[in-house]
Enzyme design. Structure first.
Site, PDB file in Angstrom:
ATOM      1  N   ALA A 196       0.834  -1.204   0.000  1.00  0.00           N
ATOM      2  CA  ALA A 196       0.000   0.000   0.000  1.00  0.00           C
ATOM      3  C   ALA A 196       0.866   1.251   0.000  1.00  0.00           C
ATOM      4  O   ALA A 196       1.810   1.382   0.785  1.00  0.00           O
ATOM      5  CB  ALA A 196      -0.914  -0.002   1.227  1.00  0.00           C
TER       6      ALA A 196
ATOM      7  N   HIS B  96       2.963 -16.103   2.948  1.00  0.00           N
ATOM      8  CA  HIS B  96       3.890 -15.322   3.764  1.00  0.00           C
ATOM      9  C   HIS B  96       4.103 -16.115   5.044  1.00  0.00           C
ATOM     10  O   HIS B  96       3.151 -16.402   5.762  1.00  0.00           O
ATOM     11  CB  HIS B  96       3.291 -13.941   4.078  1.00  0.00           C
ATOM     12  CG  HIS B  96       4.223 -13.055   4.844  1.00  0.00           C
ATOM     13  ND1 HIS B  96       4.153 -11.685   4.789  1.00  0.00           N
ATOM     14  CD2 HIS B  96       5.261 -13.324   5.682  1.00  0.00           C
ATOM     15  CE1 HIS B  96       5.091 -11.154   5.558  1.00  0.00           C
ATOM     16  NE2 HIS B  96       5.772 -12.141   6.108  1.00  0.00           N
TER      17      HIS B  96
ATOM     18  N   CYS C 178      -3.230  -9.553   4.702  1.00  0.00           N
ATOM     19  CA  CYS C 178      -3.012  -8.272   5.372  1.00  0.00           C
ATOM     20  C   CYS C 178      -3.273  -8.403   6.875  1.00  0.00           C
ATOM     21  O   CYS C 178      -4.343  -8.852   7.283  1.00  0.00           O
ATOM     22  CB  CYS C 178      -3.935  -7.213   4.773  1.00  0.00           C
ATOM     23  SG  CYS C 178      -3.670  -5.578   5.490  1.00  0.00           S
TER      24      CYS C 178
ATOM     25  N   LYS D 104      -3.139 -15.180  -1.946  1.00  0.00           N
ATOM     26  CA  LYS D 104      -2.037 -14.998  -1.011  1.00  0.00           C
ATOM     27  C   LYS D 104      -2.567 -14.982   0.411  1.00  0.00           C
ATOM     28  O   LYS D 104      -3.589 -14.341   0.687  1.00  0.00           O
ATOM     29  CB  LYS D 104      -1.283 -13.695  -1.306  1.00  0.00           C
ATOM     30  CG  LYS D 104      -0.050 -13.506  -0.432  1.00  0.00           C
ATOM     31  CD  LYS D 104       0.650 -12.183  -0.704  1.00  0.00           C
ATOM     32  CE  LYS D 104       1.834 -12.027   0.252  1.00  0.00           C
ATOM     33  NZ  LYS D 104       2.446 -10.685   0.163  1.00  0.00           N
TER      34      LYS D 104
END
EC number: 1.3.1.-
Length: 379
Positions: free
Chosen positions: A27, A182, A110, A152
């Site tokens: 972002a 991740h 996120c 993701k």
């Protein structure tokens, strides 16, 4: 010395990604200017900033401005965030109908509190059936147009609530063309060390589509080591390229089995920084572009012997003449410092994940959280 690796080509739907490197959406960072700067150093897949599905469907002006690609950017890769299957379906249908992108990546990674408190991002895969419905909705809208959808996510909410293996299997079953992990929980945020062994376990569980690894790739050697240690099919690079777009040159060389170039001296860094400023000005105008550049200054100057007064001046630069004067005062012969290697970008500390009330009570509940769709992009 950089490791070597034998690998097959990474394919995401109809697209071959060679080298197998993906720029992670960040972002306020991965706008069209930054993506172009990185693409000038090497091939790969370069994903735009995260776009919220509701803001896209409602044609929010800021969101439509963020959905900008260079004429020669191919494939055009867009990351979508959403928590409502119906809104996600409408957003992907709009992407298809308006020819906005060639690839859709879905954000379930996120860890930002404003996202997780609404059940989005890295909180959402805990709700297995809701996760399945969202992925299915996106794939169903994209598939007729041949647009690949990728997913993701993180390891889980925290160490007691791991979700990545279920998320990978569900995404694979619902038609995603690749998954990316991740190697941290949402509770870790960006602190500590990424668990690459989880990427290896996901690769064992998801066998028919590519598995990409993300977390702690700050050099070309890190990327090759991750692939060698985990068996993953490609890497996703985020914070490692902040103030260091030439990392993609290094990655391209390493994956080709060629020597990785030495880091640039201060004169070359100044040239790259100036190029970044030009691209930002082309994208958003000179005033706004230079204001946006300020946040990149500490990363470009990291480790170099640049005094505090000059650093402060670079952090408040407001005109191209001023920028040129400041860059001209740098000693161009200073070599790339060892201090600039290693982790960069936000790290912070671990913390409790903010979740909707009762979120952990029923992982099979597929109901959409109340007022869950955030109304702006870039979360």
């Amino acid at each position: 010395m950089t490791a070597t690796l034998t690998r097959s080509a990474l394919r995401i739907g109809p697209y071959e990604v060679d080298p197998p490197v993906v720029l992670a959406p960040m972002a306020g960072i991965t706008n069209v200017a930054f993506r172009r700067l990185c693409r000038e150093y090497g091939a790969g897949l370069y994903v735009c900033e995260m776009i919220t599905s509701r803001a896209l469907v409602e044609r929010h002006p800021k969101t439509l401005e963020m959905v900008t690609f260079d004429a020669d950017e191919s494939p055009r890769s867009m990351q979508l965030y959403g928590v409502d299957p119906a809104t996600m379906r409408d957003a992907v249908k709009m992407i298809v109908d308006d020819d906005l992108a060639d690839h859709v990546d879905m954000n379930f990674g996120c860890p930002v509190p404003k996202v997780t408190r609404k059940g989005g991002g890295s909180a959402l895969p805990y709700k297995r059936n809701l996760f399945r419905e969202i992925v299915s909705a996106a794939v169903g809208a994209a598939e007729p147009a041949g647009i690949p959808v990728t997913v993701k996510f993180r390891i889980g909410i925290d160490d007691e609530h791991l979700t990545y293996l279920d998320a990978g299997r569900i995404a694979e079953a619902e038609g995603a063309k690749a998954v990316a992990l991740h190697g941290r929980t949402a509770a870790q945020r960006y602190s500590g060390t990424a668990d690459w062994s989880a990427i290896a376990r996901l690769k064992e569980a998801v066998t028919s589509i590519p598995v990409l690894g993300n977390g702690d790739i700050f050099s070309a050697d890190d990327a090759l080591r991750m692939m060698a240690e985990t068996g993953c099919d490609g890497v996703v690079v985020g914070r490692g390229c902040l103030g260091r777009p030439w990392l993609f040159r290094d990655l391209q060389a390493a994956f080709a089995g060629e020597p990785v170039p030495q880091g640039p001296n201060l004169g070359e860094v100044a040239r790259v920084l100036r190029r970044h400023a030009e691209l930002l000005a082309d994208h958003m105008g000179a005033d706004k572009g230079l204001r946006d550049l300020r946040k990149h200054m500490p990363q470009y100057m990291r480790g170099f012997p640049v005094g505090s007064d000059l650093r402060r001046a670079l952090g408040t630069v407001s005109g191209f003449g001023e920028l040129d004067d400041l860059l001209g005062s740098l000693d161009p012969t200073v070599p790339f410092p060892d201090e600039a290697e290693g982790p960069r970008g936000r790290q912070g500390s671990a913390g409790k994940v903010v979740l909707p009330e009762g979120w952990l009570e029923d992982p099979d509940d597929a109901s959409v959280p109340f007022a869950a769709e955030i109304d702006s992009s870039g979360g």
